[in-house]
Design a protein around this motif. Structure first.
Motif, PDB file in Angstrom:
ATOM      1  N   LEU A   1       0.838  -1.208   0.000  1.00 56.28           N
ATOM      2  CA  LEU A   1       0.000   0.000   0.000  1.00 56.28           C
ATOM      3  C   LEU A   1       0.872   1.257   0.000  1.00 56.28           C
ATOM      4  N   ARG A   2       1.899   1.216   0.827  1.00 57.16           N
ATOM      5  CA  ARG A   2       2.834   2.337   0.938  1.00 57.16           C
ATOM      6  C   ARG A   2       3.492   2.620  -0.418  1.00 57.16           C
ATOM      7  N   HIS A   3       3.853   1.542  -1.087  1.00 53.29           N
ATOM      8  CA  HIS A   3       4.553   1.642  -2.367  1.00 53.29           C
ATOM      9  C   HIS A   3       3.668   2.256  -3.458  1.00 53.29           C
ATOM     10  N   ARG A   4       2.387   1.886  -3.430  1.00 52.80           N
ATOM     11  CA  ARG A   4       1.492   2.334  -4.517  1.00 52.80           C
ATOM     12  C   ARG A   4       0.869   3.699  -4.287  1.00 52.80           C
ATOM     13  N   ALA A   5       0.871   4.152  -3.032  1.00 51.33           N
ATOM     14  CA  ALA A   5       0.172   5.407  -2.718  1.00 51.33           C
ATOM     15  C   ALA A   5       0.982   6.635  -3.138  1.00 51.33           C
ATOM     16  N   ASP A   6       0.262   7.738  -3.352  1.00 48.19           N
ATOM     17  CA  ASP A   6       0.932   9.009  -3.624  1.00 48.19           C
ATOM     18  C   ASP A   6       1.300   9.714  -2.317  1.00 48.19           C
ATOM     19  N   TYR A   7       0.550   9.412  -1.261  1.00 52.14           N
ATOM     20  CA  TYR A   7       0.797  10.057   0.038  1.00 52.14           C
ATOM     21  C   TYR A   7       0.395   9.064   1.130  1.00 52.14           C
ATOM     22  N   VAL A   8       1.146   9.064   2.235  1.00 50.27           N
ATOM     23  CA  VAL A   8       0.852   8.131   3.323  1.00 50.27           C
ATOM     24  C   VAL A   8       0.510   8.891   4.606  1.00 50.27           C
TER      25      VAL A   8
END
Ligand code: ATP
Length: 196
Positions: A161-168
């Protein structure tokens, strides 16, 4: 502009979504939309054909019965998802067209699995450490540790999820929800997604 808000079980999506609502933003919740849309006649018909008429009781969709039927039957679950997800996606598209003012957030635990991500312009992942997610979900749902762990196993990992997101959004207990949302707002302002 559509902003996806995703994360695994107990990560804090709804908590962040509610804080956004409190600040006046509209949030489309794909889970609530699915619950509403399974009651509309063509969808109901397709689900009854797939799983049997008794998954409905009058005006009620008995999700526990549905879960029992599709549990351990990946093919059937896929067919059910193939009925529901495109209808939700279409409803989301229509809502976005009607919205046409500022940001519309899209809360979904299955943003990528369902293809809803393809409608989004930007994606935020809400991430919390696994032990915290387990503790928070056990407290919220009265579930056992094993039940929560098996749900976590079935979902995308924090790392993916972290890898695919634009912002965490790091919902790890170090910052309050207000601080997390303030920080998110500053980021969205910097990106020129919001002006005020
Ligand atoms: P699900 O996918 O299972 O619906 P979710 O990602 O929407 O989960 P929430 O329901 O927002 O997660 O949060 C899970 C539980 O943890 C809730 O009871 C919520 O109140 C609590 N929680 C979330 N974030 C925080 C926080 N920063 N501080 C304290 N409690 C929190």
């Amino acid at each position: 502009m559509l902003i996806g808000l995703t994360g695994g079980i107990g990560s804090g999506k709804t908590t962040i979504a509610n804080a956004l609502r409190e600040r006046g933003y509209e949030v489309y919740d794909t889970d609530s939309a699915a619950k509403r849309l399974v009651m509309t006649s063509p969808v109901r018909q397709a689900i009854e054909n797939l799983l049997g008429e008794d998954v409905y009781d009058g005006d009620r969709y008995i999700s526990s019965k549905v879960a029992q039927r599709v549990f351990a039957n990946a093919g059937l679950l896929q067919q059910l998802n193939d009925i529901i997800h495109p209808v939700v996606r279409q409803d989301l598209k229509q809502t976005a067209q009607e919205h046409n003012k500022g940001l519309l957030f899209v809360e979904s635990a299955i943003l990528y699995e369902s293809g809803f991500d393809l409608e989004c312009d930007y994606i935020i992942a809400v991430i919390a450490p696994k032990p915290l997610r387990i503790a928070r979900t056990m407290a919220r749902d009265n579930k056992t540790e094993e039940q929560v762990k098996s749900r976590i196993k079935a979902q995308m990992s924090n790392c993916q999820l972290r890898h695919r997101a634009d912002y965490v959004v790091e919902n790890n207990g170090k910052m309050t929800v207000t601080q997390l949302v303030d920080k998110l707002m500053r980021h969205l302002r910097k990106k020129n997604f919001i002006t005020q």
